[in-house]
Scaffold this active site. Structure first.
Site: not given
Ligand code: GLP
Length: 242
Positions: A74, A143, A145, A150
């Site tokens: 992404d 959440n 995702h 989402e």
């Molecule tokens: C972000 C990214 C995801 C990631 C997730 C968790 O928004 N788009 O690809 O896996 O949230 O992030 P973190 O590893 O910092 O908890």
């Protein structure tokens, strides 16, 4: 009664470092089998340890990224690639600059493209042209995702543009000066794109992920919790340390 699918391979790890090392070992095996693998990469804080391990392993001569192609999950819409919080910057600073990968084979959606639908179509086409993702790494949003898919995203969705939820913007605000600076939209591989990966590694770490992880394991398969679809994928390895 548990509803865990047997196809999930779940490893509880004793530390974040151990989780990262075990996931890195899985990548080593993948690249031994196929040095020309197509890797799907993720951002966020979770995979930082994995990237660090992979850099060390490459410097120690235990693997090479010379023939590897990568696609990132992404990217924020509206940030130039050079913006410090773009995922392009993240990948360069935390991984690509340290390894022997060919820069022309590292693909990340361009969130600053003048025509986002065209950019999305281009990205999805590139992925199909190289035969899809062999091994995709994923983190887990609080959440549920995955990528930026989402809650409520249809499981059939390919790469698309999403409006980020308030929860996600707040979770990611720590990287920006203020919440207002967090982009409101992102390009993300869709759930269908992710499910087409031949193998998936899901990394879950941090006490704030406990509830999401339990729902992933024991809740129903439900678009309201996007990660739940992974239980229907035939080859998912989960490494976690909460
Ligand atoms: C972000 C990214 C995801 C990631 C997730 C968790 O928004 N788009 O690809 O896996 O949230 O992030 P973190 O590893 O910092 O908890």
């Amino acid at each position: 009664m548990t509803t865990v699918k047997y196809s999930l391979k779940i490893s509880e790890c004793e530390s974040y470092e151990a989780m990262s090392a075990q996931a890195a070992a899985y990548f080593v095996k993948q690249l031994e089998k196929n040095p020309r693998s197509v890797l799907g990469l993720a951002t966020g804080s979770t995979p930082l340890g994995l990237y660090k391990e992979l850099i060390e392993l490459q410097h120690a001569g235990q693997l090479s990224f010379r023939d590897v192609t990568t696609f990132n999950l992404d990217e924020y819409v509206g940030l130039d690639r050079e913006h410090p919080q773009s995922y392009t910057s993240y990948m360069y600073h935390h991984f690509f600059q340290f390894i022997d990968i060919h820069p022309g084979r590292c693909f990340i959606p361009n969130g600053a493209a003048p025509n986002i639908p065209e950019e999305i179509a281009r990205y999805e086409t590139f992925m199909q042209q190289v035969g899809g993702i062999d091994l995709q790494v994923l983190g887990l949003g609080t959440n549920g995702h995955i990528g930026f898919n989402e809650p409520g995203t249809p499981f059939t969705q390919q790469t698309h543009c999403v409006e980020l939820t308030e929860a996600t913007r707040q979770a990611n605000a720590r990287y920006f000066e203020s919440l207002d600076d967090v982009p409101k939209e992102a390009i993300t591989m869709g759930i269908a794109t992710i499910m087409q990966a031949k193998k998936i590694v899901l990394l879950v770490t941090g006490k704030n992920k406990k509830a999401a992880f339990e729902r992933f394991l024991y809740g129903g398969v439900d678009p309201e919790f996007p990660a739940s679809i992974l239980r229907l994928h035939p080859n998912v390895s989960v490494y976690y340390h909460l």
